[in-house]
Each structure stands twice: as structure tokens, then as C-alpha cells.
Write a protein that holds these residues in place. Structure first.
Motif, PDB file in Angstrom:
ATOM      1  N   SER A   1      63.797  63.075  66.399  1.00  0.00           N
ATOM      2  CA  SER A   1      62.393  63.068  66.827  1.00  0.00           C
ATOM      3  C   SER A   1      61.975  61.659  67.236  1.00  0.00           C
ATOM      4  CB  SER A   1      61.489  63.611  65.724  1.00  0.00           C
ATOM      5  OG  SER A   1      61.432  62.725  64.637  1.00  0.00           O
ATOM      6  N   GLN A   2      62.470  60.653  66.493  1.00  0.00           N
ATOM      7  CA  GLN A   2      62.105  59.288  66.865  1.00  0.00           C
ATOM      8  C   GLN A   2      62.794  58.859  68.154  1.00  0.00           C
ATOM      9  OE1 GLN A   2      62.907  57.312  63.174  1.00  0.00           O
ATOM     10  NE2 GLN A   2      60.910  57.856  62.340  1.00  0.00           N
ATOM     11  N   ASN A   3      64.062  59.261  68.292  1.00  0.00           N
ATOM     12  CA  ASN A   3      64.762  58.929  69.537  1.00  0.00           C
ATOM     13  C   ASN A   3      64.103  59.572  70.748  1.00  0.00           C
ATOM     14  OD1 ASN A   3      66.564  57.488  68.095  1.00  0.00           O
ATOM     15  ND2 ASN A   3      68.252  58.964  68.226  1.00  0.00           N
ATOM     16  N   LEU A   4      63.757  60.867  70.588  1.00  0.00           N
ATOM     17  CA  LEU A   4      63.148  61.581  71.711  1.00  0.00           C
ATOM     18  C   LEU A   4      61.793  60.981  72.076  1.00  0.00           C
ATOM     19  CD1 LEU A   4      63.737  65.385  71.121  1.00  0.00           C
ATOM     20  CD2 LEU A   4      64.205  64.133  73.197  1.00  0.00           C
ATOM     21  N   ALA A   5      60.992  60.674  71.043  1.00  0.00           N
ATOM     22  CA  ALA A   5      59.667  60.109  71.303  1.00  0.00           C
ATOM     23  C   ALA A   5      59.815  58.776  72.029  1.00  0.00           C
ATOM     24  CB  ALA A   5      58.900  59.937  69.999  1.00  0.00           C
ATOM     25  N   GLN A   6      60.790  58.000  71.592  1.00  0.00           N
ATOM     26  CA  GLN A   6      61.030  56.704  72.224  1.00  0.00           C
ATOM     27  C   GLN A   6      61.495  56.894  73.678  1.00  0.00           C
ATOM     28  OE1 GLN A   6      64.028  54.258  70.317  1.00  0.00           O
ATOM     29  NE2 GLN A   6      62.486  52.662  70.093  1.00  0.00           N
ATOM     30  N   ALA A   7      62.380  57.854  73.856  1.00  0.00           N
ATOM     31  CA  ALA A   7      62.875  58.122  75.205  1.00  0.00           C
ATOM     32  C   ALA A   7      61.731  58.545  76.128  1.00  0.00           C
ATOM     33  CB  ALA A   7      63.935  59.215  75.163  1.00  0.00           C
ATOM     34  N   MET A   8      60.835  59.398  75.598  1.00  0.00           N
ATOM     35  CA  MET A   8      59.713  59.842  76.425  1.00  0.00           C
ATOM     36  C   MET A   8      58.785  58.681  76.756  1.00  0.00           C
ATOM     37  SD  MET A   8      59.036  63.525  74.649  1.00  0.00           S
ATOM     38  CE  MET A   8      57.487  63.947  75.439  1.00  0.00           C
ATOM     39  N   ARG A   9      58.546  57.828  75.773  1.00  0.00           N
ATOM     40  CA  ARG A   9      57.678  56.669  76.021  1.00  0.00           C
ATOM     41  C   ARG A   9      58.301  55.732  77.046  1.00  0.00           C
ATOM     42  NH1 ARG A   9      55.869  57.119  70.628  1.00  0.00           N
ATOM     43  NH2 ARG A   9      57.663  55.978  69.854  1.00  0.00           N
ATOM     44  N   SER A  10      59.614  55.556  76.939  1.00  0.00           N
ATOM     45  CA  SER A  10      60.259  54.634  77.869  1.00  0.00           C
ATOM     46  C   SER A  10      60.305  55.213  79.283  1.00  0.00           C
ATOM     47  CB  SER A  10      61.654  54.258  77.387  1.00  0.00           C
ATOM     48  OG  SER A  10      62.473  55.394  77.430  1.00  0.00           O
ATOM     49  N   HIS A  11      60.063  56.516  79.401  1.00  0.00           N
ATOM     50  CA  HIS A  11      59.964  57.109  80.733  1.00  0.00           C
ATOM     51  C   HIS A  11      58.508  57.181  81.191  1.00  0.00           C
ATOM     52  CE1 HIS A  11      63.967  58.557  82.015  1.00  0.00           C
ATOM     53  NE2 HIS A  11      64.240  58.369  80.747  1.00  0.00           N
ATOM     54  N   GLY A  12      57.641  56.495  80.484  1.00  0.00           N
ATOM     55  CA  GLY A  12      56.264  56.388  80.943  1.00  0.00           C
ATOM     56  C   GLY A  12      55.291  57.373  80.337  1.00  0.00           C
ATOM     57  N   PHE A  13      55.721  58.117  79.295  1.00  0.00           N
ATOM     58  CA  PHE A  13      54.795  59.062  78.663  1.00  0.00           C
ATOM     59  C   PHE A  13      53.872  58.283  77.725  1.00  0.00           C
ATOM     60  CE2 PHE A  13      53.422  61.945  75.353  1.00  0.00           C
ATOM     61  CZ  PHE A  13      53.090  63.087  76.063  1.00  0.00           C
ATOM     62  N   VAL A  14      52.559  58.395  77.958  1.00  0.00           N
ATOM     63  CA  VAL A  14      51.604  57.712  77.088  1.00  0.00           C
ATOM     64  C   VAL A  14      50.757  58.774  76.385  1.00  0.00           C
ATOM     65  CG1 VAL A  14      49.760  56.013  76.949  1.00  0.00           C
ATOM     66  CG2 VAL A  14      51.513  55.801  78.706  1.00  0.00           C
ATOM     67  N   GLU A  15      50.764  58.724  75.041  1.00  0.00           N
ATOM     68  CA  GLU A  15      50.005  59.714  74.276  1.00  0.00           C
ATOM     69  C   GLU A  15      48.523  59.564  74.581  1.00  0.00           C
ATOM     70  OE1 GLU A  15      50.920  59.743  70.077  1.00  0.00           O
ATOM     71  OE2 GLU A  15      52.995  59.229  70.505  1.00  0.00           O
ATOM     72  N   ASP A  16      47.842  60.680  74.680  1.00  0.00           N
ATOM     73  CA  ASP A  16      46.390  60.716  74.870  1.00  0.00           C
ATOM     74  C   ASP A  16      45.917  60.018  76.141  1.00  0.00           C
ATOM     75  OD1 ASP A  16      46.166  62.025  72.352  1.00  0.00           O
ATOM     76  OD2 ASP A  16      46.333  60.079  71.366  1.00  0.00           O
ATOM     77  N   ALA A  17      46.794  59.826  77.110  1.00  0.00           N
ATOM     78  CA  ALA A  17      46.362  59.253  78.389  1.00  0.00           C
ATOM     79  C   ALA A  17      46.254  60.374  79.416  1.00  0.00           C
ATOM     80  CB  ALA A  17      47.370  58.213  78.861  1.00  0.00           C
ATOM     81  N   PRO A  18      45.322  60.254  80.372  1.00  0.00           N
ATOM     82  CA  PRO A  18      45.226  61.306  81.394  1.00  0.00           C
ATOM     83  C   PRO A  18      46.483  61.372  82.251  1.00  0.00           C
ATOM     84  CG  PRO A  18      43.781  59.456  81.910  1.00  0.00           C
ATOM     85  CD  PRO A  18      44.337  59.198  80.558  1.00  0.00           C
ATOM     86  N   ARG A  19      46.838  62.585  82.673  1.00  0.00           N
ATOM     87  CA  ARG A  19      48.049  62.765  83.456  1.00  0.00           C
ATOM     88  C   ARG A  19      47.740  63.507  84.749  1.00  0.00           C
ATOM     89  NH1 ARG A  19      52.824  62.680  80.743  1.00  0.00           N
ATOM     90  NH2 ARG A  19      53.723  64.119  82.239  1.00  0.00           N
TER      91      ARG A  19
END
Lengths: 219, 191
Positions: free
Chosen positions: A168-186
């Protein structure tokens, strides 16, 4: 039809038939679902499987009421027998025509489900084959040390949770490093629209169900 | 929207992963369910198969409540497990989803009545009791239990509680003891 609206309609249907005891209504729902599935070109093999799999639990529920029930035993036995099939067939109109990606997109875009819930679950969902494999690895590793890990062994679950925390930590990190920002408009590449027609089907479906439950004098 | 802010992406993925992992482990118990159901059907006690194994299926919710100590985590954990099951190999469709919500809320209630403060055997036992009661209330309607003879109803209730206690209480406690000893939980909620 819009995936979340379809889910909402089927949710109401499943909930309502859980509290009604009308065999004909259950059968009517099964027939409607079957027509819909045939219309959607579901393979006959899949339909046969849908008929076969619930058979054992359905007979089980039937015999429980028939042998150990009170009141109108035969009626209740058939209500539960047909209810199981109504669950399975109405449920199949959703699961066989919609995938989790469409549902997540719809919930996020139409109902403002926070993106982290939609994409977080999708991320985990896509790991299913890897998870099955990992369970085999954990079991094999246990066997090498002479430990048989079964579904009652805490170690099996413990190791599974450790892997989950790690992944879960690896995936969350991977998503963040691909530009996923929590609670940001998309913005959205796949657009799911919510049309007036979807509302009409939902409301019409629910009204029709009430007619079936309260007005038609089923025998 | 404060509640939403408390959840991190990794928490959500963790709950979903735990749900799927447990589902993958439970797959091995399907044959047990089938054999028990088939054996008990001729005497009209097939529900016992469900009662004996139900505690197992409610474990993800109870553990989720323990793993991630946020409001709603038990409900969410079980709901996510059910959502995934609905799409992946589950033939019960929407009924799975409803059961997931009912079971998850049952587990959650145990943590609610202990005010989200007892992450020990008290919390887990409370959770086992509330899960038994909530899921049983639902089965009174869904599986037609309200029409059964009283002795059978009581038998089902007792066996369901034993199942909840053995799997949701004892087994979950054994798992959480291992987690506590390994000190992994402290590091899960600060990234």
C-alpha cells in the motif's frame, strides 16, 4: 446506462425483495434480468453457470424452511429459493455489463467520491492476480519450514497484512510520483455522463417495483 | 469534509488490499461450505454451514477497525472487500454489497460502543457481539430466519456468536498480537 445509477436501482431492488415474500415478483425479476442479459448477448455458458452455482445454497434454504419452518412453510421455502436466483440474476445485469473502472469513474465524476477512494481501490483491485500468487508464496515458504499455514493460522494473515502494508505504501508512493495529488481537483480522460434518461430509468424502475410489490395482486 | 481529510491514500489501498488478501485466503474454504451445505440440506439445517463460517467472512471488517483507527474504517474495510468480491468471481452480485455494509457496520458498532478507545480484547469482543446481532437481524429478513422454529433460531444465533468469537475474537486477537509485537502499526499512519 450510467453505472452508479444502475447500481442504485439494483440496490433498491435487492433491498426490497429481501423484505417481501412474493414468489411471482421474484420470478418476474429473474425473467426481466434474463431478457436484459440475453439482449446484452451474454454467453449461454455464463447463464448456465449462473443457474448452477446458486443451486446448492438455494436448495439448502428451501429445505431449511420446508423442514424447520413455521407458518406457510411451502410458500417461504419457494420465496427464499427464488429470492436467491433473483439476487444472482439482477446482480449479474450489473457485474456482467459493468466493470469496476466504469463504476469508480462514475462515482468519482457524478457523485464526487474523493479521487483517492476511487483510484486507491482500483490500484488494489488490479493487484488481484499478484495477491493470489503471493498467498501461494506465503504458504510455500511456510511449508519449506515444515509449517502448514491454513485459514485458521494467524501467521498466514499476519504475513498477508505485512505484505499489504508494504504494497500500500509502495503503490501510494508510485501514484504520487506519477502526479496524483490527494484532494486536488482533477480533469478526466474518460468522461462518464449522467443523462436525464438515467434518472428516468432509476425513478421509473423504482416506481415499477412498488407496483409489483404493493399493487399487482400476485397469486 | 474533515472525515475525508483524515484518510490517506495508503490507508485506503491498505484496507482494499487486506480485504482482497483475506478473500484469496478464504477461497480455500469454499469447498468446506459446499460440503457442509450439501451434508446438512437433507435435514434442513444447511444454514449451519453459513453460521459456522460467517465469523471468517467478517474478519476483514474487524481487523480493518483495528489496523486503521479512524471512524468508519471497519465499515469501509468490509465494504471494499465486498465491492471487490462483487466484481471478482462473486456470483451474488449486489447482495454481496449489502452484506458487506451490514457486516462492516456490525463490526464498526463494536468500536463505536467502546468509543474507539479499546483496541484490545474488549473492543474485539464488543465487535464480535455487535456483528453477530446486526448480521442476525439482517438474516431474519434476508434468509427468512424469522419464519424458523425458535429452537433453530437460537441454535443459529449461538453458533453464529461462537463463530464470530472464534474468528473475529480469538483469531483476530492472535493476528493483532503478532502485529503489536512487530511494531508495524505505528509506522502505517504517518506517511
Amino acid at each position: 446506462m450510467n453505472p452508479s445509477m444502475k447500481l442504485a436501482l439494483l440496490f433498491v431492488v435487492a433491498l426490497e425483495i429481501s423484505f417481501t415474500t412474493i414468489v411471482s415478483l421474484n420470478v418476474a425479476l429473474i425473467i426481466i434480468a434474463l431478457i436484459y442479459l440475453l439482449f446484452k448477448r451474454t454467453r449461454l455458458k455464463t447463464l448456465g453457470w449462473l443457474l448452477l452455482v446458486p443451486l446448492l445454497p438455494a436448495i439448502g434454504l428451501w429445505s431449511t424452511q420446508y423442514i424447520n419452518g413455521t407458518g406457510d412453510k411451502t410458500l417461504m421455502a419457494w420465496v427464499l429459493f427464488t429470492r436467491i436466483y433473483a439476487f444472482v440474476f439482477t446482480g449479474a445485469t450489473f457485474t456482467l455489463t459493468t466493470n469496476i473502472l466504469q463504476l469508480a469513474d462514475s462515482l468519482e465524476q457524478n457523485w464526487h467520491l474523493p479521487a483517492k477512494f476511487a483510484y486507491g481501490v482500483l490500484a488494489a483491485y488490479n493487484l488481484i492476480p499478484k495477491i493470489k500468487h503471493e498467498v501461494e508464496i506465503i504458504r510455500a515458504a511456510g511449508r519449506m519450514r515444515g509449517q502448514t499455514l491454513s485459514f485458521w493460522s494467524p501467521q498466514l494473515y499476519f504475513k498477508a497484512i505485512l505484505v499489504s502494508i508494504n504494497w500500500s505504501q509502495n503503490l501510494a508512493q508510485a501514484m504520487r510520483s506519477h502526479g496524483f495529488v490527494e484532494d486536488a481537483p482533477r480533469t478526466h480522460y474518460r468522461q462518464i455522463t449522467l443523462r436525464r434518461r438515467d434518472w428516468a430509468i432509476l425513478i421509473g424502475g423504482i416506481v415499477l417495483l412498488q407496483v409489483g410489490v404493493f399493487i399487482i395482486p400476485w397469486y | 469534509m474533515k472525515w475525508v481529510k483524515e484518510w490517506y491514500l495508503s490507508d485506503i489501498i491498505l484496507l482494499a488490499l487486506v480485504g482482497i488478501f483475506f478473500g484469496a485466503i478464504f477461497m480455500g474454504t469454499n469447498y468446506l461450505y459446499d460440503v457442509l451445505t450439501a451434508a446438512l440440506t437433507p435435514v434442513g439445517l444447511s444454514g449451519l454451514a453459513n453460521e459456522i463460517l460467517l465469523g471468517l467472512w467478517c474478519m476483514p471488517g474487524m481487523l480493518a477497525g483495528y489496523l486503521i483507527r479512524l471512524k468508519g474504517s471497519a465499515t469501509l474495510g468490509e465494504l471494499l472487500a465486498a465491492t471487490v468480491e462483487m466484481f471478482f468471481g462473486g456470483q451474488w452480485g449486489i447482495a454481496t454489497l449489502i452484506s458487506g455494509i451490514v457486516q462492516g457496520f456490525g463490526s464498526e458498532l463494536g468500536y463505536i460502543v467502546t468509543l474507539y478507545k479499546r483496541y484490545d480484547w474488549v473492543g474485539l469482543t464488543a465487535s464480535a457481539i455487535t456483528t453477530t446481532l446486526v448480521t442476525f437481524g439482517w438474516d431474519l429478513a434476508r434468509n427468512g430466519y424469522f419464519k424458523l422454529q425458535l429452537w433453530l433460531l437460537l441454535l443459529y444465533l449461538v453458533i453464529r456468536f461462537i463463530s464470530m468469537f472464534v474468528f473475529g475474537g480469538l483469531l483476530t486477537k492472535a493476528i493483532t498480537d503478532l502485529l503489536d509485537r512487530s511494531h508495524v502499526l505505528k509506522s502505517t499512519h504517518n506517511n
